[in-house]
Design an enzyme around this catalytic site. Structure first.
Site, short mmCIF file in Angstrom:
data_model
loop_
_atom_site.label_atom_id
_atom_site.label_comp_id
_atom_site.label_asym_id
_atom_site.label_seq_id
_atom_site.Cartn_x
_atom_site.Cartn_y
_atom_site.Cartn_z
N GLN A 176 0.79 -1.09 0.03
CA GLN A 176 -0.03 0.13 0.17
C GLN A 176 1.00 1.21 0.00
OE1 GLN A 176 -3.29 0.38 -0.48
NE2 GLN A 176 -4.01 -2.04 -0.19
N SER A 196 3.25 -4.49 -5.22
CA SER A 196 2.46 -5.00 -6.20
C SER A 196 2.14 -3.93 -7.43
CB SER A 196 0.98 -5.54 -5.67
OG SER A 196 0.12 -6.06 -6.68
N CYS A 322 -9.87 -7.76 -0.05
CA CYS A 322 -9.55 -9.35 0.19
C CYS A 322 -10.55 -9.61 1.18
CB CYS A 322 -8.01 -9.34 0.51
SG CYS A 322 -7.02 -9.02 -0.74
#
Length: 387
Positions: A176, A196, A322
């Site tokens: 994040q 990511s 998630c």
């Protein structure tokens, strides 16, 4: 109006343009020796350099993976399996992403012991708690850089300094934070770091792990010698190129985006808290990601609020994407000491560079109208005027 950038983010048009040749004519396997393969290898290594540059690493310390979850698993299981003869104790926090939390729980079934450190009202791990939890058999500390729900930024550099002094591997899930705030692996004293692409305007299904030079992990899968043998499998060149371009753009525009998005976030937070009674901000007010505003509202359920906002063309969430289908209250919010009913009344808005200043008053007004509507229907709402 998209305000769920912690779940995923737009694919930047420049990233897509960079990827397109490698989805069409530049389809070579980077392990082959003819020109098509050599061109793919060259693109891969340029991408690796761009990822490394964003986090202050050397290119040789970057391994491409399928995303943050794989990187987290590689860091945690790879350390545990490699160094279990030295000890079986791991330290983490109660607010980690499931990619870390569930991996640690799995290792508990394999004979490892895990200490889950608390956070306090502001949602931040205390360095003194980390230090007190270290044992002679501790082989890994894994603490996230910034929380995916409430956006609080953890004292990673201080924790890393302690881990380095004790000779304990230190991993941080920075999925994040990378691309949103400055991240320098040397300054943070980390040995392992996960990132990511789709959280920073890159494609889904691609990520990377930073492995500091000298750190040794047990591979989780076996095959060819790709990615130094730690992550075998034919490289996903189009997505790797996309990740590299996303990192390059984030690096070039980091401060400009951080300042711009922070102003939007602060306007949003101020507007909601000033205009909606019994509204609260979850997590620390200042020590949080520049794009994160996480609220709770007395007397309503967050899921209903999200649906109301969706009807007004605002995409938001209650918390982690998630865990969005899980009816249990957020483990992050419960860790803050909230009652279960309060935790269910939460809303996460995570902004991006595409958001405009005019989005903010519209969003505030829409939230206010939705909250008032839901409270009229709620048996949990009992404002002073209704007493």
């Amino acid at each position: 109006m998209y305000m769920d950038n912690s779940a995923t983010s737009h694919l930047d048009p420049e990233v897509l343009r960079e990827m397109e040749p490698f989805l069409k004519e530049e389809f070579g396997n980077a392990s082959t020796f003819y020109s098509l393969g050599r061109d793919a290898r060259k693109a891969l290594e340029i991408a690796r350099e761009n990822v490394a540059a964003l986090i202050g690493a050397s290119p040789q310390e970057i391994i491409f993976t399928s995303g943050g979850t794989e990187s987290d698993n590689m860091a945690i299981k790879g350390t545990a399996y490699k160094w279990k003869s030295k000890g079986k104790h791991i330290i983490t926090s109660v607010i980690e992403h499931p990619a870390v939390r569930e991996t640690c729980k799995y290792l508990e079934t394999q004979g490892f012991e895990v200490t889950y450190l608390p956070v306090y009202e502001e949602g931040i791990v205390r360095v003194s708690d980390v230090e007190a939890a270290i044992r002679d058999d501790t082989i890994l500390i894994t603490i996230m850089h910034a929380n995916n729900e409430i956006g609080t930024i953890q004292p990673i550099a201080e924790i890393g300094k302690i881990a380095r002094e004790k000779g304990i591997y230190f991993h941080t899930d920075a999925v994040q934070s990378v691309g949103k705030i400055p991240v320098d692996v040397a300054e943070l004293n980390v040995d392992l770091l996960s990132l990511s692409a789709h959280k920073l305007n890159g494609p889904k299904g691609i990520g990377a792990i930073y492995i500091r030079k000298g750190i040794v992990l047990e591979p989780l899968i076996h095959g060819g010698g790709h990615e130094r043998g730690i992550r075998p499998g034919t490289e996903n060149i189009p997505s790797i190129v996309g990740l590299g371009k996303a990192c390059s753009l984030a690096n070039s525009n980091l401060e400009e985006n951080r300042v711009y998005i922070s102003k939007l976030r602060d306007s949003l937070i101020d507007g909601v808290l000033e205009n909606i009674e019994e509204s609260y901000l979850n997590g620390d007010r200042t020590n949080r990601l520049p794009n994160n505003a996480h609220f709770r509202f007395t007397g309503i359920e967050g899921e209903s609020l999200v649906l109301h906002l969706d009807s007004k063309n605002i995409a938001a969430s209650t918390g982690s994407a998630c865990s969005s289908k899980n009816l249990e209250p957020s483990h992050v919010l419960m860790a803050l000491g909230l009652e279960e009913v309060a935790a269910h009344g939460s809303l996460r808005l995570t902004l991006g560079k595409e958001n405009k200043p005019e989005d903010i008053p519209y969003t505030i007004t829409s939230i206010k109208e939705a909250v008032e509507t839901l409270r009229k229907l709620s048996p949990l709402w009992c404002s002073a005027e209704n007493l």
